[in-house]
Design a protein around this motif. Sequence first.
Motif, short mmCIF file in Angstrom:
data_model
loop_
_atom_site.label_atom_id
_atom_site.label_comp_id
_atom_site.label_asym_id
_atom_site.label_seq_id
_atom_site.Cartn_x
_atom_site.Cartn_y
_atom_site.Cartn_z
N MET A 100 0.85 -1.18 0.00
CA MET A 100 0.00 0.00 0.00
C MET A 100 0.90 1.24 0.00
O MET A 100 1.80 1.36 0.82
N SER A 101 0.64 2.15 -0.91
CA SER A 101 1.47 3.35 -1.02
C SER A 101 1.20 4.30 0.14
O SER A 101 0.16 4.22 0.81
N GLN A 102 2.12 5.21 0.35
CA GLN A 102 1.99 6.18 1.44
C GLN A 102 0.78 7.09 1.22
O GLN A 102 0.08 7.43 2.17
N GLU A 103 0.54 7.45 -0.02
CA GLU A 103 -0.61 8.31 -0.34
C GLU A 103 -1.92 7.61 0.02
O GLU A 103 -2.84 8.20 0.56
N ARG A 104 -1.99 6.33 -0.28
CA ARG A 104 -3.19 5.54 0.02
C ARG A 104 -3.36 5.38 1.53
O ARG A 104 -4.48 5.42 2.04
N LYS A 105 -2.26 5.21 2.25
CA LYS A 105 -2.32 5.11 3.71
C LYS A 105 -2.81 6.42 4.31
O LYS A 105 -3.62 6.42 5.24
N ASP A 106 -2.31 7.54 3.79
CA ASP A 106 -2.74 8.85 4.28
C ASP A 106 -4.23 9.06 4.03
O ASP A 106 -4.95 9.60 4.89
N ALA A 107 -4.71 8.63 2.88
CA ALA A 107 -6.14 8.74 2.55
C ALA A 107 -6.97 7.87 3.49
O ALA A 107 -8.04 8.28 3.94
N ALA A 108 -6.46 6.69 3.80
CA ALA A 108 -7.18 5.79 4.71
C ALA A 108 -7.25 6.39 6.12
O ALA A 108 -8.29 6.32 6.78
N VAL A 109 -6.17 7.00 6.56
CA VAL A 109 -6.16 7.63 7.89
C VAL A 109 -7.12 8.82 7.90
O VAL A 109 -7.88 9.01 8.86
N ALA A 110 -7.12 9.63 6.85
CA ALA A 110 -8.02 10.77 6.76
C ALA A 110 -9.48 10.32 6.74
O ALA A 110 -10.35 10.93 7.37
N TYR A 111 -9.75 9.23 6.01
CA TYR A 111 -11.11 8.68 5.96
C TYR A 111 -11.56 8.23 7.34
O TYR A 111 -12.67 8.52 7.78
N TRP A 112 -10.69 7.53 8.05
CA TRP A 112 -11.03 7.03 9.38
C TRP A 112 -11.26 8.19 10.34
O TRP A 112 -12.18 8.15 11.16
N LYS A 113 -10.43 9.23 10.27
CA LYS A 113 -10.61 10.39 11.15
C LYS A 113 -11.93 11.09 10.85
O LYS A 113 -12.63 11.51 11.78
N ALA A 114 -12.27 11.24 9.59
CA ALA A 114 -13.54 11.87 9.22
C ALA A 114 -14.72 11.02 9.70
O ALA A 114 -15.72 11.56 10.19
N ASN A 115 -14.58 9.70 9.58
CA ASN A 115 -15.61 8.79 10.04
C ASN A 115 -15.80 8.92 11.56
O ASN A 115 -16.93 9.02 12.04
N LEU A 116 -14.72 8.92 12.30
CA LEU A 116 -14.81 9.05 13.77
C LEU A 116 -15.38 10.41 14.17
O LEU A 116 -16.17 10.49 15.11
N ARG A 117 -14.97 11.46 13.49
CA ARG A 117 -15.49 12.80 13.79
C ARG A 117 -17.00 12.84 13.60
O ARG A 117 -17.73 13.37 14.44
N LEU A 118 -17.48 12.26 12.52
CA LEU A 118 -18.91 12.20 12.26
C LEU A 118 -19.62 11.38 13.33
O LEU A 118 -20.64 11.81 13.88
N LEU A 119 -19.09 10.22 13.63
CA LEU A 119 -19.71 9.34 14.61
C LEU A 119 -19.77 10.00 15.99
O LEU A 119 -20.81 9.97 16.65
N ILE A 120 -18.69 10.63 16.41
CA ILE A 120 -18.67 11.28 17.71
C ILE A 120 -19.65 12.44 17.76
O ILE A 120 -20.38 12.60 18.75
N SER A 121 -19.72 13.23 16.70
CA SER A 121 -20.66 14.36 16.70
C SER A 121 -22.11 13.88 16.77
O SER A 121 -22.93 14.47 17.49
N LEU A 122 -22.43 12.82 16.07
CA LEU A 122 -23.80 12.29 16.11
C LEU A 122 -24.12 11.68 17.48
O LEU A 122 -25.24 11.83 17.99
N LEU A 123 -23.15 11.03 18.09
CA LEU A 123 -23.37 10.48 19.43
C LEU A 123 -23.54 11.59 20.46
O LEU A 123 -24.33 11.44 21.40
#
Length: 88
Positions: free
Chosen positions: A1-24
């Motif tokens: 997995m390339s570094q760019e793809r890893k960075d995108a995966a980390v950004a996706y997970w952070k956005a997902n957690l931010r959304l989940l926490i705000s809704l909770l």
Amino acid sequence: MSQERKDAAVAYWKANLRLLISLLVVWFVVSFGFGILLVEPLNAIPLGGYKLGFWFAQQGSIFTFIVLIFVYTARMNQLDRKFDVHEE
């Protein structure tokens, strides 16, 4: 997995957690805050023949939860498309 793809995966997970926490947080404020902590001040406001605090404790948190499910679905679909992880 390339570094760019890893960075995108980390950004996706952070956005997902931010959304989940705000809704909770919204659900917590409505169910615990309005239904338990602020029930007495809200009971001074009538809503269709019922006290507003009682309504939030009995119905409001359930309706809020249902709305949050739809909000979560719509926002996750947007995130999936943004990070190109959506299903075809």
